[in-house]
Design an enzyme around this catalytic site. Sequence first.
Site, short mmCIF file in Angstrom:
data_model
loop_
_atom_site.label_atom_id
_atom_site.label_comp_id
_atom_site.label_asym_id
_atom_site.label_seq_id
_atom_site.Cartn_x
_atom_site.Cartn_y
_atom_site.Cartn_z
N TYR A 69 -18.71 -3.45 8.79
CA TYR A 69 -18.35 -3.30 7.38
C TYR A 69 -19.52 -2.75 6.54
CZ TYR A 69 -14.61 -6.57 8.76
OH TYR A 69 -13.57 -7.20 9.39
N HIS A 83 -16.24 -8.01 17.86
CA HIS A 83 -15.28 -7.45 16.89
C HIS A 83 -14.07 -6.80 17.57
CE1 HIS A 83 -15.13 -5.54 12.62
NE2 HIS A 83 -13.93 -5.83 13.05
N1 LIG Z 1 -11.22 -8.36 13.01
C1 LIG Z 1 -10.76 -7.20 12.57
O1 LIG Z 1 -10.67 -6.21 13.31
C2 LIG Z 1 -10.33 -7.08 11.13
C3 LIG Z 1 -9.54 -5.99 10.74
C4 LIG Z 1 -9.15 -5.91 9.39
C5 LIG Z 1 -9.54 -6.90 8.49
N2 LIG Z 1 -10.32 -7.94 8.90
C6 LIG Z 1 -10.76 -9.01 7.95
O2 LIG Z 1 -9.64 -9.59 7.34
C7 LIG Z 1 -9.74 -9.50 5.91
C8 LIG Z 1 -8.35 -9.37 5.29
O3 LIG Z 1 -7.65 -8.27 5.82
P1 LIG Z 1 -7.39 -6.93 5.00
O4 LIG Z 1 -8.20 -6.92 3.76
O5 LIG Z 1 -7.56 -5.82 5.95
O6 LIG Z 1 -5.85 -7.01 4.64
P2 LIG Z 1 -4.97 -7.85 3.60
O7 LIG Z 1 -5.65 -9.11 3.19
O8 LIG Z 1 -3.60 -7.90 4.20
O9 LIG Z 1 -4.84 -6.83 2.38
C9 LIG Z 1 -5.75 -6.69 1.36
C10 LIG Z 1 -5.04 -5.90 0.26
O10 LIG Z 1 -3.90 -6.68 -0.19
C11 LIG Z 1 -3.95 -6.87 -1.59
N3 LIG Z 1 -3.65 -8.29 -1.85
C12 LIG Z 1 -4.30 -9.37 -1.36
N4 LIG Z 1 -3.75 -10.51 -1.81
C13 LIG Z 1 -2.72 -10.13 -2.63
C14 LIG Z 1 -1.79 -10.85 -3.42
N5 LIG Z 1 -1.79 -12.18 -3.44
N6 LIG Z 1 -0.87 -10.15 -4.13
C15 LIG Z 1 -0.87 -8.79 -4.11
N7 LIG Z 1 -1.74 -8.05 -3.39
C16 LIG Z 1 -2.66 -8.72 -2.66
C17 LIG Z 1 -5.35 -6.53 -2.03
O11 LIG Z 1 -5.27 -5.79 -3.24
P3 LIG Z 1 -5.93 -6.32 -4.60
O12 LIG Z 1 -7.39 -6.13 -4.44
O13 LIG Z 1 -5.32 -5.40 -5.61
O14 LIG Z 1 -5.53 -7.75 -4.79
C18 LIG Z 1 -5.89 -5.63 -0.91
O15 LIG Z 1 -5.72 -4.28 -1.23
C19 LIG Z 1 -10.67 -8.28 5.70
O16 LIG Z 1 -11.27 -8.28 4.43
C20 LIG Z 1 -11.65 -8.48 6.84
O17 LIG Z 1 -12.64 -9.44 6.49
C21 LIG Z 1 -10.70 -8.05 10.21
#
Ligand SMILES: NC(=O)c1ccc[n+]([C@@H]2O[C@H](COP(=O)([O-])OP(=O)(O)OC[C@H]3O[C@@H](n4cnc5c(N)ncnc54)[C@H](OP(=O)(O)O)[C@@H]3O)[C@@H](O)[C@H]2O)c1
Length: 272
Positions: free
Chosen positions: A45, A103
């Site tokens: 990241y 990862h």
């Molecule tokens: N291990 C891996 O390979 C891997 C891969 C991907 C992610 N991750 C980790 O998992 C975390 C979360 O996953 P992600 O960020 O990819 O996906 P996510 O949480 O599904 O999606 C984040 C997006 O959803 C929106 N959102 C979040 N909560 C919301 C709500 N209550 N209502 C409306 N919109 C909402 C956010 O927009 P707003 O900012 O407008 O609220 C943001 O754009 C990452 O930050 C990372 O730390 C790990």
Amino acid sequence: MRNIYFQKTYQRAFGTYPLKGAELVSALESAVAVGYRAIDTAQMYGNESEVGEALAALKIPRDELCITAKVHPDNFSEEKFIPSVEGSLRALRLDRADVLLLHWPPIGGDVAPSLRLLERAGKAGLASFIGVSNYTAAMMRRAREIVETPLVVNQVEFHPLLDQSVLLAAATETGIPLASYCSVARGEVFKHALFGEIARDYGETAGQIVLRWILQKGVPINTMSTKPANIAANFDVMDFTLSSVDMARIDRLAAIGHRVVGSRIPWAPEWD
Ligand SMILES: NC(=O)c1ccc[n+]([C@@H]2O[C@H](COP(=O)([O-])OP(=O)(O)OC[C@H]3O[C@@H](n4cnc5c(N)ncnc54)[C@H](OP(=O)(O)O)[C@@H]3O)[C@@H](O)[C@H]2O)c1
């Protein structure tokens, strides 16, 4: 030792991808203010030093925090693995990670060498717990044969629009629990009216219904948001329970088969 993700508030972690700079600082401030103490980051990241600096400025007692760090697959070698983890810890201003993950699985190869490096880092005191991410069910079984130290997690894409029943069964079989990422499928879940309908019945929001469904599958959650209202709502999911009828209504959406993190990632395995 009990699995850290099922202790304290750590079933709800705040994810930091793709946050950087002022947006990262303000999101972490909001997350900590509403009670998040589990924070998810990764070498990939490119924000470890900013996460370390922001958390130091917030002056949270170290024993309240659960920091998950992840090793980039480019560092899965004898020469690079431990120095890369030491570099991450320096950037994060920690003497050890709470949880250290691989990862991604290595491209095309056996998972054994990287798992042995991970276990060595844990035994050297660089992490309190170790785990993996983006492993298939077969890799989870193989991991159980390789490492003696219990793996506390396989962090994977997990939300109601994707059938992860094979991985859930592997979690039960191997004793390696799942944790979710892309918990709201980066917003895709909100296109489905069902969550809003159920939300009205419970007096919650659609997002809270999605996250509660994940928790009731026995899966700790990672969520990321830049908006204080969403950050607060995503944390506030412990005071209601979805009925088995509503769980089953949501289960049926798995047939949609929407995957956010697909095969464009070079390390992506052939998913279950
Ligand atoms: N291990 C891996 O390979 C891997 C891969 C991907 C992610 N991750 C980790 O998992 C975390 C979360 O996953 P992600 O960020 O990819 O996906 P996510 O949480 O599904 O999606 C984040 C997006 O959803 C929106 N959102 C979040 N909560 C919301 C709500 N209550 N209502 C409306 N919109 C909402 C956010 O927009 P707003 O900012 O407008 O609220 C943001 O754009 C990452 O930050 C990372 O730390 C790990």
